[in-house]
Design an enzyme around this catalytic site. Structure first.
Site, PDB file in Angstrom:
ATOM      1  N   TYR A 142      10.723   0.806   7.829  1.00  0.00           N
ATOM      2  CA  TYR A 142       9.364   0.288   8.002  1.00  0.00           C
ATOM      3  C   TYR A 142       8.833  -0.124   6.648  1.00  0.00           C
ATOM      4  CZ  TYR A 142       4.350   0.219   9.136  1.00  0.00           C
ATOM      5  OH  TYR A 142       3.028  -0.134   9.299  1.00  0.00           O
ATOM      6  N   ASP A 235      12.216  -0.406  -1.340  1.00  0.00           N
ATOM      7  CA  ASP A 235      10.868  -0.022  -0.912  1.00  0.00           C
ATOM      8  C   ASP A 235      10.763   1.490  -1.084  1.00  0.00           C
ATOM      9  OD1 ASP A 235       8.568   0.743   0.308  1.00  0.00           O
ATOM     10  OD2 ASP A 235       8.917  -0.341   2.188  1.00  0.00           O
ATOM     11  N   LYS A 263       1.460   5.161  -1.886  1.00  0.00           N
ATOM     12  CA  LYS A 263       1.307   6.607  -1.643  1.00  0.00           C
ATOM     13  C   LYS A 263       1.097   7.426  -2.920  1.00  0.00           C
ATOM     14  CE  LYS A 263       3.754   6.108   2.718  1.00  0.00           C
ATOM     15  NZ  LYS A 263       2.968   6.332   3.887  1.00  0.00           N
TER      16      LYS A 263
HETATM   17  C1  LIG Z   1       8.464   2.799   3.173  1.00  0.00           C
HETATM   18  C2  LIG Z   1       7.114   2.237   3.488  1.00  0.00           C
HETATM   19  N1  LIG Z   1       6.824   0.986   3.105  1.00  0.00           N
HETATM   20  C3  LIG Z   1       5.635   0.430   3.350  1.00  0.00           C
HETATM   21  C4  LIG Z   1       4.658   1.139   4.019  1.00  0.00           C
HETATM   22  C5  LIG Z   1       3.344   0.493   4.265  1.00  0.00           C
HETATM   23  O1  LIG Z   1       2.351   1.106   3.511  1.00  0.00           O
HETATM   24  P1  LIG Z   1       0.816   1.054   3.957  1.00  0.00           P
HETATM   25  O2  LIG Z   1       0.700   1.873   5.188  1.00  0.00           O
HETATM   26  O3  LIG Z   1       0.107   1.631   2.769  1.00  0.00           O
HETATM   27  O4  LIG Z   1       0.478  -0.368   4.168  1.00  0.00           O
HETATM   28  C6  LIG Z   1       4.908   2.455   4.422  1.00  0.00           C
HETATM   29  C7  LIG Z   1       3.915   3.268   5.134  1.00  0.00           C
HETATM   30  O5  LIG Z   1       3.153   2.924   5.892  1.00  0.00           O
HETATM   31  C8  LIG Z   1       6.171   3.009   4.153  1.00  0.00           C
HETATM   32  O6  LIG Z   1       6.473   4.255   4.530  1.00  0.00           O
HETATM   33  N1  LIG Z   2       5.099   5.955   8.655  1.00  0.00           N
HETATM   34  C1  LIG Z   2       3.831   5.397   8.322  1.00  0.00           C
HETATM   35  C2  LIG Z   2       3.705   5.454   6.842  1.00  0.00           C
HETATM   36  O1  LIG Z   2       4.494   5.956   6.134  1.00  0.00           O
HETATM   37  C3  LIG Z   2       2.765   6.157   8.998  1.00  0.00           C
HETATM   38  C4  LIG Z   2       1.380   5.799   8.563  1.00  0.00           C
HETATM   39  C5  LIG Z   2       0.701   4.896   9.521  1.00  0.00           C
HETATM   40  O2  LIG Z   2       1.296   3.981  10.048  1.00  0.00           O
HETATM   41  O3  LIG Z   2      -0.504   5.115   9.706  1.00  0.00           O
END
Ligand SMILES: Cc1ncc(COP(=O)(O)O)c(C=O)c1O
Ligand SMILES: N[C@H](C=O)CCC(=O)O
Length: 423
Positions: A142, A235, A263
């Site tokens: 993701y 990522d 994060k």
């Molecule tokens: C590996 C990874 N990349 C990108 C994202 C996207 O980050 P955000 O939710 O801050 O947009 C997340 C989490 O949501 C993630 O776990």
């Molecule tokens: N897996 C997602 C981020 O790492 C969970 C957070 C979200 O989608 O709200």
């Protein structure tokens, strides 16, 4: 009716599903979502005043635990000075310097406000720098919710059973190619036509539960990228400072061309970043032709939180504590589940996942073999015991330096009890 239920009922009238991010809706585990009003250390307090031992940790940022006093102090001090300039400030340089001195291969960095923006911008940059359009992502990884990356994505996208999202025209994903995690052959098959600008992946995946990339797989991706002149993008929004004292790149001894972060580097405030090789980063506006921007990018409150979170993490060798806690948990869970063929456990540093299947999955299809109903029952059992787990089998759990062995013992006895009762 509890206050949480009351807020949920009211919120559903004004906010779709009552939530601002789908996974918060508890859709995969049943029951109504909780509403919270306080977070301190390893604990959350709900609007009803109930305390929960937290393994979500805001999905990763709170590596020092919630509201670490030094981070709170840094944010308060910055709030007195300015919330936002819409112009440059020294804090952006300070966080860039701290990160580039800490992370090998991060020659330049640009800040954004979320992980989604970081990965979306990194892909655009890779395309601009290589002059090629296609990119490869992996099933179950993701990278946020930008159109081109919402293909066979993990996390909430899998939790809610959609391979991709409605509202994304076919053309937007026509250049997204998907490969199988931990399967190099599936990657090389795509690369052979020479059209690939970049490969993006979570080197340690946390959005299909915790699945570390095999060392051969990660080394192989570096080799294939060099061979087919594609850029390698790690990522590390989730895994940086969690699976190693620095990055997953350090864990594997592989330097990607570009990184994405989020994060932990924001300490709980909205921050993302992408960066890496200077020759690639120089393609960004205002120097180069790849446009990328943000009203609140490099926001001073967020930068202040991120700098302090990272400074304390490095200064106090927090990794040693979180890694040791992870190993403490792993050793004991493995004893509890020894000889069982219905459950397995994976841990790396301060991330872990209990999979309701007999052997550790290596890719998304194998995660699909889990007993998801049973995961839901475990989630509810834990919640009754005042433990908040991520509400989906596809999400990783997190530890912080605020967790104690006593906290982990509570998780362990809850798990043991659950496995006894839920045959
Ligand atoms: C590996 C990874 N990349 C990108 C994202 C996207 O980050 P955000 O939710 O801050 O947009 C997340 C989490 O949501 C993630 O776990
Ligand atoms: N897996 C997602 C981020 O790492 C969970 C957070 C979200 O989608 O709200």
């Amino acid at each position: 009716m509890s206050l949480s239920n009351d807020f949920y009922t009211k919120a559903k009238d004004l906010i779709p599903g009552g939530v601002d991010s789908p996974v918060r809706a508890f859709g995969a585990v049943g029951g109504d979502p909780l509403f919270f009003e306080k977070a301190k250390g390893a604990y959350l307090t709900s609007v009803d005043g109930d305390e929960y031992l937290d393994f979500v940790l805001s999905w990763g940022p709170a590596v020092l635990g919630h509201a670490h006093p030094e981070v709170v102090e840094a944010v308060k001090k910055q709030a007195d000075a300015a919330f936002s300039f819409g112009m440059s400030c020294p804090l952006e340089y300070e966080l860039a310097k701290l990160m580039s001195e800490t992370i090998k291969g991060l020659e330049m960095v640009r800040f954004v406000s979320s992980g989604t923006e970081a990965t979306m911008s990194a892909i655009r940059l890779a395309r601009g720098a290589t002059g090629k359009d296609q990119f490869i992502k992996f099933e179950g990884c993701y990278h946020g919710h930008s159109d081109g990356l919402l293909v066979k994505a993990g996390s909430g996208v899998s939790t809610f059973g959609t391979a991709s999202s409605a509202g994304v025209p076919e053309g937007y994903t026509a250049t997204t190619r998907t490969a199988i995690y931990n399967d190099l052959e599936s990657v090389e098959t795509i690369l052979r036509d020479g059209q690939t600008a970049a490969i993006i992946l979570e080197p340690v995946a946390g959005n299909m539960g915790l699945i570390p990339g095999d060392k051969d797989f990660i080394l192989g991706l570096r080799r294939l990228c060099d061979q087919y002149e594609a850029l390698l993008i790690f990522d590390e929004v989730m895994c940086a400072f969690r699976v190693h004292e620095k990055t997953a790149a350090d864990l594997y001894g592989v330097t990607p061309d570009l990184f994405c972060f989020g994060k932990v580097i924001g300490g709980g405030l909205p921050v993302g970043a992408f960066g890496g090789r200077k020759d690639i980063m120089l393609n960004l506006a205002p120097l180069g032709p790849v446009y990328q921007a943000g009203t609140l990018s490099g926001n001073p409150l967020a930068m202040a939180a991120g700098i302090k979170n990272l400074e304390v993490f490095l200064r106090d060798k927090v990794w040693e504590k979180t890694n040791q806690l992870g190993q403490y948990l792993n050793d004991r869970v493995q004893k509890i589940i020894e000889g069982r063929s219905d459950v397995c456990f994976n841990q790396l540093g301060s991330m872990f996942t209990l999979f309701f299947k007999g052997s550790l999955p290596k890719n998304m299809d194998e995660v699909g073999e889990c007993d998801f109903d049973r995961f839901g029952r475990f989630f509810q059992f834990a919640l009754k015991n005042h433990i908040l787990l991520p509400p989906s089998q596809y999400e990783a759990n997190f530890l912080s330096s605020a967790h104690t062995e006593k906290d982990l013992d509570h998780y362990l006895s809850t798990l043991e009890q659950f496995l006894k009762e839920d045959q």
